[in-house]
Write a protein that holds these residues in place. Structure first.
Motif, PDB file in Angstrom:
ATOM      1  N   ALA A 328       0.833  -1.202   0.000  1.00 31.99           N
ATOM      2  CA  ALA A 328       0.000   0.000   0.000  1.00 31.99           C
ATOM      3  C   ALA A 328       0.867   1.251   0.000  1.00 31.99           C
ATOM      4  CB  ALA A 328      -0.916  -0.010   1.227  1.00 31.99           C
ATOM      5  N   GLN A 329       2.056   1.144   0.591  1.00 33.34           N
ATOM      6  CA  GLN A 329       2.996   2.263   0.590  1.00 33.34           C
ATOM      7  C   GLN A 329       3.655   2.381  -0.785  1.00 33.34           C
ATOM      8  OE1 GLN A 329       2.935  -0.338   2.617  1.00 33.34           O
ATOM      9  NE2 GLN A 329       3.334   0.188   4.768  1.00 33.34           N
ATOM     10  N   GLN A 330       3.790   3.591  -1.260  1.00 36.46           N
ATOM     11  CA  GLN A 330       4.428   3.865  -2.553  1.00 36.46           C
ATOM     12  C   GLN A 330       3.926   2.881  -3.625  1.00 36.46           C
ATOM     13  OE1 GLN A 330       8.769   4.409  -2.196  1.00 36.46           O
ATOM     14  NE2 GLN A 330       8.510   4.764   0.014  1.00 36.46           N
ATOM     15  N   PRO A 331       2.649   2.892  -3.929  1.00 35.95           N
ATOM     16  CA  PRO A 331       2.074   1.871  -4.812  1.00 35.95           C
ATOM     17  C   PRO A 331       2.689   1.825  -6.207  1.00 35.95           C
ATOM     18  CG  PRO A 331       0.487   3.631  -4.376  1.00 35.95           C
ATOM     19  CD  PRO A 331       1.608   3.814  -3.409  1.00 35.95           C
ATOM     20  N   TRP A 443       8.785 -15.264   7.635  1.00 31.00           N
ATOM     21  CA  TRP A 443       8.877 -14.141   6.692  1.00 31.00           C
ATOM     22  C   TRP A 443       8.514 -12.832   7.388  1.00 31.00           C
ATOM     23  CZ3 TRP A 443       9.850 -13.511   1.330  1.00 31.00           C
ATOM     24  CH2 TRP A 443       9.474 -12.265   0.811  1.00 31.00           C
ATOM     25  N   GLN A 444       7.398 -12.839   8.123  1.00 34.18           N
ATOM     26  CA  GLN A 444       6.941 -11.608   8.763  1.00 34.18           C
ATOM     27  C   GLN A 444       7.927 -11.150   9.831  1.00 34.18           C
ATOM     28  OE1 GLN A 444       4.435  -9.861   7.646  1.00 34.18           O
ATOM     29  NE2 GLN A 444       4.848  -8.233   9.124  1.00 34.18           N
ATOM     30  N   MET A 445       8.492 -12.066  10.582  1.00 34.32           N
ATOM     31  CA  MET A 445       9.482 -11.680  11.592  1.00 34.32           C
ATOM     32  C   MET A 445      10.724 -11.073  10.947  1.00 34.32           C
ATOM     33  SD  MET A 445       8.186 -12.130  14.571  1.00 34.32           S
ATOM     34  CE  MET A 445       6.703 -11.526  13.728  1.00 34.32           C
ATOM     35  N   ASP A 446      11.118 -11.622   9.791  1.00 29.23           N
ATOM     36  CA  ASP A 446      12.272 -11.063   9.082  1.00 29.23           C
ATOM     37  C   ASP A 446      11.984  -9.650   8.598  1.00 29.23           C
ATOM     38  OD1 ASP A 446      13.756 -13.327   9.463  1.00 29.23           O
ATOM     39  OD2 ASP A 446      13.456 -14.138   7.451  1.00 29.23           O
ATOM     40  N   VAL A 447      10.755  -9.406   8.155  1.00 26.43           N
ATOM     41  CA  VAL A 447      10.385  -8.054   7.710  1.00 26.43           C
ATOM     42  C   VAL A 447      10.372  -7.098   8.893  1.00 26.43           C
ATOM     43  CG1 VAL A 447       8.532  -6.631   6.725  1.00 26.43           C
ATOM     44  CG2 VAL A 447       9.083  -8.853   5.704  1.00 26.43           C
ATOM     45  N   GLU A 448       9.795  -7.516   9.998  1.00 27.89           N
ATOM     46  CA  GLU A 448       9.673  -6.621  11.153  1.00 27.89           C
ATOM     47  C   GLU A 448      11.011  -6.347  11.811  1.00 27.89           C
ATOM     48  OE1 GLU A 448       6.542  -7.693  13.834  1.00 27.89           O
ATOM     49  OE2 GLU A 448       5.082  -7.967  12.222  1.00 27.89           O
ATOM     50  N   VAL A 455      11.021  -2.500   0.125  1.00 27.56           N
ATOM     51  CA  VAL A 455      11.221  -1.090  -0.231  1.00 27.56           C
ATOM     52  C   VAL A 455       9.927  -0.307  -0.032  1.00 27.56           C
ATOM     53  CG1 VAL A 455      11.775   0.495  -2.119  1.00 27.56           C
ATOM     54  CG2 VAL A 455      13.070  -1.637  -1.845  1.00 27.56           C
ATOM     55  N   GLY A 456      10.029   0.775   0.711  1.00 27.76           N
ATOM     56  CA  GLY A 456       8.881   1.624   0.982  1.00 27.76           C
ATOM     57  C   GLY A 456       8.102   1.234   2.218  1.00 27.76           C
ATOM     58  N   VAL A 457       8.417   0.046   2.790  1.00 32.80           N
ATOM     59  CA  VAL A 457       7.699  -0.435   3.970  1.00 32.80           C
ATOM     60  C   VAL A 457       8.588  -0.368   5.206  1.00 32.80           C
ATOM     61  CG1 VAL A 457       6.529  -2.425   5.018  1.00 32.80           C
ATOM     62  CG2 VAL A 457       6.187  -1.906   2.594  1.00 32.80           C
ATOM     63  N   ASN A 458       9.743  -1.053   5.155  1.00 34.21           N
ATOM     64  CA  ASN A 458      10.648  -0.994   6.311  1.00 34.21           C
ATOM     65  C   ASN A 458      11.993  -0.355   5.952  1.00 34.21           C
ATOM     66  OD1 ASN A 458      11.791  -3.051   4.827  1.00 34.21           O
ATOM     67  ND2 ASN A 458      11.757  -4.581   6.469  1.00 34.21           N
ATOM     68  N   GLU A 464       3.653  10.222   2.685  1.00 35.34           N
ATOM     69  CA  GLU A 464       2.782  10.137   1.522  1.00 35.34           C
ATOM     70  C   GLU A 464       1.418  10.740   1.812  1.00 35.34           C
ATOM     71  OE1 GLU A 464       3.108   6.250  -0.803  1.00 35.34           O
ATOM     72  OE2 GLU A 464       3.746   5.623   1.203  1.00 35.34           O
ATOM     73  N   GLU A 465       0.820  11.324   0.772  1.00 34.07           N
ATOM     74  CA  GLU A 465      -0.555  11.777   0.870  1.00 34.07           C
ATOM     75  C   GLU A 465      -1.486  10.581   0.743  1.00 34.07           C
ATOM     76  OE1 GLU A 465      -1.437  14.698  -2.024  1.00 34.07           O
ATOM     77  OE2 GLU A 465       0.026  16.159  -1.276  1.00 34.07           O
ATOM     78  N   PRO A 466      -2.681  10.678   1.297  1.00 34.34           N
ATOM     79  CA  PRO A 466      -3.632   9.569   1.134  1.00 34.34           C
ATOM     80  C   PRO A 466      -3.884   9.297  -0.349  1.00 34.34           C
ATOM     81  CG  PRO A 466      -4.410  11.113   2.790  1.00 34.34           C
ATOM     82  CD  PRO A 466      -3.223  11.752   2.139  1.00 34.34           C
ATOM     83  N   PRO A 467      -4.035   8.036  -0.734  1.00 34.73           N
ATOM     84  CA  PRO A 467      -4.247   7.718  -2.148  1.00 34.73           C
ATOM     85  C   PRO A 467      -5.548   8.316  -2.681  1.00 34.73           C
ATOM     86  CG  PRO A 467      -4.678   5.808  -0.769  1.00 34.73           C
ATOM     87  CD  PRO A 467      -4.068   6.840   0.124  1.00 34.73           C
TER      88      PRO A 467
END
Length: 558
Positions: A328-331, A443-448, A455-458, A464-467
């Motif tokens: 959702a970030q930087q779509p 996977w999720q623990m590795d991301v967190e 890219v754009g998440v962590n 960003e402005e709301p979409p």
């Protein structure tokens, strides 16, 4: 150069690596080996048995002799939202812009066999796909689309028999006999129990419905792919590449066993089995996954089921780019992700492909976003050169070694599932679910933790402005569907194709279906088709089967 010479030179290289690592420590989550050489692949003597040529057993290099040099993959864009009329307009737009196949997304009530006016459907009508309550909706969905020319895929599982019957009925209304219809129904209930959740009935009657479809289509709809055995949703739920193909092929083994048990000859139906893979972010691993999966399936069909026809051993695959990897970030970053996933699917040898749109982590895609996604396929097809040569990464030390590794890991899982009694038993014991959950958690623990960069998440985040400009399905869609259903049940015509239903004929057809459900030796497809043609609704038909078969309740043993 001999293997001994390569080994000696490799040891010299490894001696220098420690100094480099001291200066520049390696990133986490990288492949265990940093460098691949001829020592990691099998020699030329293994070529024919393990690789061979495109179109030849074990099909590692592709299922067709010339692959995309003769015919490109089908560009089958997945679409469906709101009403049948709105989805029909999107389908005709895609065809006009170069789409070569349709792929239907149904809303959640349709996927689990409820009509739009059922209380359980409130708030979900038309939201994640198109609402199809009866043949009347299906008529509108394919209005002005020649079913004799287009190939259609329908992502539907538990009520697949009903939606297929509706499609057959629309074809007949258009003058297209069932024998000429081309397409695929997903019809893969086992992965619903393991990874997705849109099941209705317990496994035994669900498997009966699937084998009924196999039998009916082999005799009446021979150009139809009767199942798309789906690893896509297993991967979306968090599995690894090896788990995706292992669990999916184990499901395939269960379907083949069920069909043989029902008295079918393997070569009579196996050529119409197809698969559905995820194209994930790791391009080279995905290419290896596609190659390994073809080899595993070919061996299963030849060695376990003694198939004789080459087509019975071919793993033909539709692919969709990884929805779970969209952010959702930087779509707009998703455009790049989808392009790389597209390249992986093409280099891996897919037979058809859907590319996700940049905004699907936020909403159903807009027309502009869908166009970019379709153009991504077209640019890869016509400009990148990736479609010009068959299996372009064959011979890469890394890709060949990874193909072997994924095959080995897949066989280990398949053998474990065999020990548990097969896919159905492994699902009922919670084994497959837990393996997927454990992989997803890691996977999720590795991301967190930042060990894996998204890219754009962590990392590389921005304010960003709301979409803006997202596609929204209005609540009025549900109201409109309920009104149409009320009119249909009252015997009123609700579109230019529908004359209005005879409720006495509906009741007679549903009573006949109920009796057929109680006879385990009866094929249900002719009875479902008869009910559909009376304009019995999806919910009415599924309620008859619920009454006889009962409902499945999920449980996971951890």
């Amino acid at each position: 150069m001999s293997n001994e010479k390569i080994q000696a030179e490799l040891e010299k290289y490894e001696a220098t690596v420690a100094k480099a690592i001291a200066k520049f420590p390696e990133r986490p989550n990288l492949p265990e080996k940093r460098l691949y050489t001829p020592l990691d692949v099998k020699g030329p003597e293994a070529y024919v048995d393990e690789l061979s040529f495109p179109g030849e057993y074990p099909f590692t290099r592709g299922v067709q002799p010339t692959m995309y040099r003769g015919r490109l993959w089908t560009m089958r864009m997945y679409a469906g939202f709101s009403t049948a009329k709105a989805s029909n307009e999107r389908y005709r737009y895609l065809i006009a812009n170069g789409g070569t196949g349709l792929s239907c997304a149904f809303d959640l009530p349709t996927q689990i066999g409820y009509d739009s006016d059922d209380p359980i459907s409130e708030g979900e009508v038309g939201k994640v796909g198109v609402a199809i309550d009866s043949l009347a909706d299906m008529e509108v969905l394919f209005d002005q689309i020649d079913l004799g020319k287009v190939s259609t895929s329908m992502t539907i599982n538990a009520p697949a028999s009903v939606l297929l019957a509706m499609y057959i009925a629309v074809g007949e209304e258009q003058g297209v006999p069932a024998s000429e219809l081309k397409g695929t129904i997903q019809n893969d209930i086992l992965k619903e129990y393991a990874a997705r959740g849109t099941y209705i009935f317990p496994p035994k009657p669900s498997m009966r419905l699937i084998t009924n479809i196999f039998q009916y289509c082999s005799q009446n709809v021979p150009k139809w792919n009767t199942i798309s055995i789906s690893g896509y949703h297993i991967r979306e739920a968090g599995s690894t590449a090896s788990q995706e193909i292992a669990f999916t092929i184990s499901d395939g083994i269960a379907y083949v066993n069920a069909a043989i048990k029902a008295g079918m000859d393997v070569d009579a139906f196996a050529g119409r089995l197809s698969f559905f893979w995820n194209a994930h972010n790791n391009v080279l691993e995905e290419v290896a996954k596609f190659r390994a999966s073809r080899r595993v399936w070919a061996k299963v069909m030849k060695e376990r089921f003694h198939a004789q026809k080459a087509k019975s051993m071919m793993l033909r695959v539709h692919t969709q780019t990884a929805g779970s990897m969209l952010t959702a970030q930087q779509p707009n970053n998703n455009i790049i992700r989808v392009a790389l996933q597209t390249a992986a699917a093409v280099m891996g040898g897919t037979q058809s492909l859907h590319t996700n749109s940049r905004d699907e982590a936020l909403a159903l895609p807009t027309q502009e976003s869908v166009t970019i996604a379709l153009r991504t396929q077209q640019i890869v097809a016509y400009e990148s050169g990736l479609a010009d040569v068959i299996d372009p990464l064959a011979g890469s030390y890394y890709v060949e070694a990874m193909t072997d590794r994924i095959e080995k890991e897949a066989w280990e899982y398949i053998n474990k599932i065999d020990e548990l009694g097969g896919a159905v038993e492994a699902i009922e014991k919670g084994y497959i679910q837990k393996e997927i959950q454990d992989s997803a958690y890691k996977w999720q623990m590795d991301v967190e933790s930042g060990a894996r960069t998204i890219v754009g998440v962590n990392k590389f985040t921005i304010e960003e402005e709301p979409p803006k400009g997202l596609l929204k399905v209005d609540a009025s869609v549900g109201v409109e569907q309920c009104k149409k259903l009320a009119d249909l049940k009252a015997g009123k015509p609700i579109n230019k194709m529908t004359k209005g239903r005879d409720n006495a004929a509906v009741k007679a057809a549903l009573d006949e279906l109920e009796a057929a459900c109680k006879d385990e030796n009866e094929n249900l497809m002719p009875h479902i088709l008869k009910a559909v043609k009376t304009y019995a609704t999806l919910g009415e038909i599924c309620n008859v089967m619920r009454g006889v078969f009962g409902l499945y309740e999920a449980h996971v043993s951890l």
